[in-house]
Design a protein around this motif. Structure first.
Motif, PDB file in Angstrom:
ATOM      1  N   UNK A  97       0.822  -1.211   0.000  1.00 42.21           N
ATOM      2  CA  UNK A  97       0.000   0.000   0.000  1.00 42.21           C
ATOM      3  C   UNK A  97       0.854   1.259   0.000  1.00 42.21           C
ATOM      4  N   UNK A  98       2.060   1.162   0.566  1.00 40.35           N
ATOM      5  CA  UNK A  98       2.965   2.310   0.588  1.00 40.35           C
ATOM      6  C   UNK A  98       3.347   2.769  -0.814  1.00 40.35           C
ATOM      7  N   UNK A  99       3.400   1.829  -1.780  1.00 42.18           N
ATOM      8  CA  UNK A  99       3.726   2.258  -3.146  1.00 42.18           C
ATOM      9  C   UNK A  99       2.514   2.284  -4.066  1.00 42.18           C
ATOM     10  N   UNK A 100       1.476   1.544  -3.714  1.00 46.21           N
ATOM     11  CA  UNK A 100       0.266   1.566  -4.549  1.00 46.21           C
ATOM     12  C   UNK A 100      -0.447   2.920  -4.462  1.00 46.21           C
ATOM     13  N   UNK A 101      -0.479   3.521  -3.273  1.00 46.35           N
ATOM     14  CA  UNK A 101      -1.189   4.793  -3.113  1.00 46.35           C
ATOM     15  C   UNK A 101      -0.555   5.905  -3.945  1.00 46.35           C
ATOM     16  N   UNK A 102       0.767   6.147  -3.853  1.00 45.25           N
ATOM     17  CA  UNK A 102       1.337   7.188  -4.712  1.00 45.25           C
ATOM     18  C   UNK A 102       1.251   6.862  -6.196  1.00 45.25           C
ATOM     19  N   UNK A 103       1.285   5.577  -6.551  1.00 45.78           N
ATOM     20  CA  UNK A 103       1.157   5.208  -7.953  1.00 45.78           C
ATOM     21  C   UNK A 103      -0.259   5.511  -8.450  1.00 45.78           C
ATOM     22  N   UNK A 104      -1.250   5.254  -7.601  1.00 46.53           N
ATOM     23  CA  UNK A 104      -2.630   5.581  -7.961  1.00 46.53           C
ATOM     24  C   UNK A 104      -2.780   7.088  -8.158  1.00 46.53           C
ATOM     25  N   UNK A 105      -2.143   7.855  -7.290  1.00 42.27           N
ATOM     26  CA  UNK A 105      -2.207   9.317  -7.398  1.00 42.27           C
ATOM     27  C   UNK A 105      -1.581   9.778  -8.712  1.00 42.27           C
ATOM     28  N   UNK A 106      -0.482   9.151  -9.101  1.00 44.24           N
ATOM     29  CA  UNK A 106       0.178   9.490 -10.360  1.00 44.24           C
ATOM     30  C   UNK A 106      -0.728   9.199 -11.543  1.00 44.24           C
ATOM     31  N   UNK A 107      -1.357   8.026 -11.541  1.00 45.54           N
ATOM     32  CA  UNK A 107      -2.231   7.647 -12.656  1.00 45.54           C
ATOM     33  C   UNK A 107      -3.428   8.588 -12.741  1.00 45.54           C
ATOM     34  N   UNK A 108      -4.012   8.914 -11.605  1.00 44.74           N
ATOM     35  CA  UNK A 108      -5.137   9.845 -11.614  1.00 44.74           C
ATOM     36  C   UNK A 108      -4.723  11.216 -12.137  1.00 44.74           C
TER      37      UNK A 108
END
Length: 221
Positions: free
Chosen positions: A93-104
């Motif tokens: 989750x530590x890397x999925x959350x910022x990656x999701x923010x990047x994609x959005x």
């Protein structure tokens, strides 16, 4: 699973009946396992233009997982849950959350952009971390001590929270259209959904191991 062999000639219906989790593999591949369950796996994959090798790999992974027996000793089982699930959920989750923010941010104007995903993952991470801390600080120490006359109450609370976490994960699936990538998705978007798929699979295994194995050891049959 002893005495049963999975081959390309095994029928879809037999696999669905014998192998937990296989129906989800079939659903993603568009393979019918009810009315079309009489087809061999190879034939069903050919009809749906699916890579037989890739589907076999997924099913073999499930088969290996089904054959794996959790540690018999309670302390070892708890250690396994902490290392295999609690630690890994937090790391992912530590890397999925910022990656999701990047994609959005980058693809926010795309028709299939997962708008709201970052917020949904933050809520999931918060709820899951709170749940895991309660297990780590309260329930698991009680279990390591051999139980407690009132242990049924925290177990019931943790089972209820499993349902709540599943609802939070359901929101993630809704926003991502069940982790369906759009045509031509970039590598970041692909990595995000691949990571979320692995996370969701692990979370389901985590919950099942606790509900059906660990918790059951401390509740009357």
């Amino acid at each position: 699973m002893t005495g049963w062999t999975l081959t390309p000639d095994t029928t879809v219906g037999e696999i669905a009946e014998r192998l937990p989790g296989s129906t989800e593999v079939f659903r993603r591949a568009g393979i019918g396992f009810c009315c079309g369950g009489g087809e061999s796996l190879a034939t069903a994959c050919a009809h749906q233009a699916r890579d037989l090798g890739a589907v076999m790999t997924e099913l073999q992974t499930l088969l290996a997982r089904a054959a794996h027996q959790p540690p018999a000793e309670t302390d070892a089982l708890i250690d396994h849950i902490l290392i295999r699930f609690h630690d890994i959920h937090r790391e992912e989750l530590d890397w999925l959350i910022p990656l999701a923010q990047k994609v959005e941010t980058v693809h926010g104007d795309h028709d299939e952009a997962p708008l709201g995903l970052t917020e949904a993952l933050v809520a999931l991470a918060s709820g899951l971390d709170s749940h895991m801390q309660k297990e780590e600080q309260v329930l698991f120490p009680m279990m390591r001590a051999g139980g407690h006359p009132m242990i049924a109450h925290p177990i019931a609370a943790m089972r209820s929270e499993h349902d709540e976490v599943d609802q939070l994960l359901g929101n993630v699936r809704r926003i991502t259209r069940d982790l369906t990538l759009p045509e031509g998705a970039c590598r970041s978007w692909t990595a995000l959904y691949t990571g979320l798929d692995k996370f969701a699979t692990d979370l389901a295994a985590h919950v099942a191991l606790e509900d059906n194995v660990l918790f059951a050891r401390f509740q009357p049959a």
